[in-house]
Write a protein that holds these residues in place. Sequence first.
Motif, PDB file in Angstrom:
ATOM      1  N   HIS A 468       0.842  -0.970   0.037  1.00 17.87           N
ATOM      2  CA  HIS A 468      -0.550   0.330  -0.509  1.00 17.87           C
ATOM      3  C   HIS A 468       0.211   1.042   0.115  1.00 17.87           C
ATOM      4  N   TYR A 470       0.169   6.020  -0.190  1.00 22.12           N
ATOM      5  CA  TYR A 470       0.258   6.723   0.182  1.00 22.12           C
ATOM      6  C   TYR A 470       0.653   7.797  -0.020  1.00 22.12           C
ATOM      7  N   GLU A 497      -3.798  -0.636  -2.272  1.00 21.95           N
ATOM      8  CA  GLU A 497      -3.591   0.935  -2.318  1.00 21.95           C
ATOM      9  C   GLU A 497      -3.146   1.476  -2.117  1.00 21.95           C
ATOM     10  N   TRP A 498      -3.298   2.694  -3.125  1.00 22.48           N
ATOM     11  CA  TRP A 498      -2.057   3.848  -3.055  1.00 22.48           C
ATOM     12  C   TRP A 498      -2.868   4.722  -4.304  1.00 22.48           C
ATOM     13  N   ALA A 499      -2.492   6.010  -4.152  1.00 25.37           N
ATOM     14  CA  ALA A 499      -2.632   7.541  -4.288  1.00 25.37           C
ATOM     15  C   ALA A 499      -2.147   8.730  -4.710  1.00 25.37           C
ATOM     16  N   THR A 500      -2.128   8.985  -4.743  1.00 34.50           N
ATOM     17  CA  THR A 500      -0.997  10.203  -4.762  1.00 34.50           C
ATOM     18  C   THR A 500      -1.973  11.450  -4.426  1.00 34.50           C
ATOM     19  N   ARG A 501      -1.371  12.090  -3.609  1.00 35.73           N
ATOM     20  CA  ARG A 501      -3.011  12.975  -1.798  1.00 35.73           C
ATOM     21  C   ARG A 501      -2.225  14.435  -1.976  1.00 35.73           C
ATOM     22  N   THR A 507      -8.600  14.152  -5.849  1.00 34.37           N
ATOM     23  CA  THR A 507      -7.251  14.892  -6.310  1.00 34.37           C
ATOM     24  C   THR A 507      -7.413  15.788  -7.414  1.00 34.37           C
ATOM     25  N   TYR A 534      -6.104   1.480  -7.342  1.00 37.23           N
ATOM     26  CA  TYR A 534      -6.451   2.550  -6.411  1.00 37.23           C
ATOM     27  C   TYR A 534      -7.286   3.119  -5.702  1.00 37.23           C
ATOM     28  N   TRP A 554     -12.258  10.947   4.200  1.00 34.57           N
ATOM     29  CA  TRP A 554     -10.622  10.579   3.585  1.00 34.57           C
ATOM     30  C   TRP A 554     -11.196  12.369   2.274  1.00 34.57           C
TER      31      TRP A 554
END
Length: 720
Positions: A468, A470, A497-501, A507, A534, A554
């Motif tokens: 994961h 973030y 799970e991953w994302a550019t926050r 986003t 994502y 979130w």
Amino acid sequence: MRKISLKKHIFKMCFFTLGLPCLAISGAMAQTPRLTLDLSTSGAKVSPMLYGLMTEEINHSYDGGLYAELIRNRIFKDNPTKPEGWSLVQADTTSRASIKLIAANPDNVPNDESKHAINGALTTCLRLTVGKGGNRAGIANEGFWGIPVKPSTTYKASFYLKGTASSPPRRMGGPQRPTTAPAAAVIEDNTAGPITVTIESNDGKTVYASGKIELAKSTLWKKYELTLTTGADVKTTSDARFVISTNRSGLYYFNLVSLFPPTFNNRPNGDRIDLTKMMIDMKPKFLRFPGGNYLEGPDFANAFPWKTTLGPIENRPGHKGSWGYRPSDGLGLYEFLMWAEEVGAEPLLGVFAGYSLNGDHVDAGPLLKPYVEDALDEIEYIIGDVKTYWGAKRAADGHPAPFKLTYVEIGNEDWFDRSNSYDGRFTQFREAIEKKYPQLTCVSTIADAQYPSQMVTSGKKPAVLDEHYYRSSWDMWENASQYDKYDRKGPKIFVGEWATREGVPTTNLNAALGDAAWMTGMERNSDLIIMSCYAPLFVNVNTATPTAPKAWQWDSDLIGHNALTCYGSPAYYVQKMFSAYLGDKIVPMTAENIPTQNRPAPPQRPNSQNAAPAAPVAPKAVPTIFYSATQNDKTGVIYLKVVNALGKEQPVEIKLKGDVKVVKDGTLVVLKGQKPEDTNSITDPEKIVPVTSQIKGVSTSFKQKLAPYSVNIYQLQTSK
Ligand code: AHR
């Protein structure tokens, strides 16, 4: 010499004075960046399940989101002290009307409020008391930040209603409880007759749709159903409420009040059409559910209770979710499976593995056995033959054919469990699951690369590890090539799970550029990265109102929605582009002259008030161009993805190496914007969307200009 001191000067200017990232001045700057696609060798296969979806009940993703139910707090259990989402409707005070939660606290139900449970799930209800001689009085539901009203739309309404405080005659024999006489009703029972049901404006002045039911005189609960249809001339609005009202005095008890708009595929108890279409457009290959933290639950008692999410909604009590509100469980296990089927994805099941968010765990051994058995039951529900106990239940719920299932994830983020129990827990689950279902692969939630001191070592090495991430866009750019270095002999990787926050609640463009860079790294390594998704997928974008809290928990999410509509963030379009334009084999690539920019070092904080400031950490040079390429083996089409993270145009030379011919007209799909903060929103949903154009002059060596802040996908038709 002069060149070097100029370089230092610019670096100082950027880093110390402006605090801004700047281009590293290097020899590489001077030459055009070159990307070479090596078609002389056959690259590894792209994982057929590379891109999927991850979901859980967070940000009102289901209740107030995908799950099409429009009534908030339909079984009155959201809050034991007040009927949240509900209010009294009273034409004037002469109605002398009131509402009251009945049996909200199961441990302390006064005698005169007992005996109103419908079953073990529907134990709390709402009583409307209407005094004599009044006008219209009723109960209103505000929905999830409004009730969506659209023209020419038919809504299905249903509710349980009982028009009396009296209870059925006592059964004979056995102890008679309670012994104290019920208090006399303040208001006498209602008379049978019509009850009005409306969707109307919040001020009650405009009725958008209306219907009636005939209330029966009975001491028993009865379910009433009707449809409400709006006129063609109705204006779309969410400034509306759902009202059940009467002008006759009496006591009225309500439970399980439901209102559904049309759903995707008209599936009863189904999902929103717009959000389902958004997902279909992403062409997801799998759906990871039910979480995330939602799987683990705040405590053992509230881990995702899949068994009580099955069957008629009358049997679903809901539970305490992991994100501060009570999920109705209207979207339960069966609905997850139908959702996966409707969007063309394979279910990827997370099973509760004996660790909850409060830090409690169950050690491997006899105490864990019931949880392992529960997981085996759940798997049987999904893939068991109709002759099995749970397979038969699935058939009874409407899906005799087993669903497809390849991966079962054991728990979620078990690196949080500091007891080191995961090794044993994972092994106990895996052995039992693989014994009964040798065709299934169990995924470990502790990745060797991320948590080397906690990895699973007992028993067989896990075949797949879930990582994961973030991160900020800087982190994504800096780490976009991390998988180039992974051991090919080790377990496969699921980036679950991953994302550019960056950006709230969905986003922004900068985040999309971080995502796209990261995805090129996953795609180049899609022999190793077998799946990725994502998170979080959905966010209800409503801010707090006087009667409802802010809808999300979130801050950086992919798809935003409110009661009426939805939109995709720039990151959503990156997901869609990467998934839609994907070959089945990786084209090996090399790159030369890739310019870098300096990532500012994080501010160094002294660790005590009197300490001298820490020496500045040198900034890091981070690439500004990211790339990957895949090819469709049958059609010969190459999909070349190139990301320009810089705010200026960058030239690039593209070379195709090998014995190959290429059609001189190609296609380019670009997502770009003016500023990193540019974004889409509920009021400006399509500011940043991909644009397709034709490009000319494609050859085995051709030049292109990458637009500032852009994600580019080139489709090049090749033949041998
Ligand atoms: O995606 C939001 C949360 O982040 C998930 O529930 C959890 O698995 C992770 O920590």
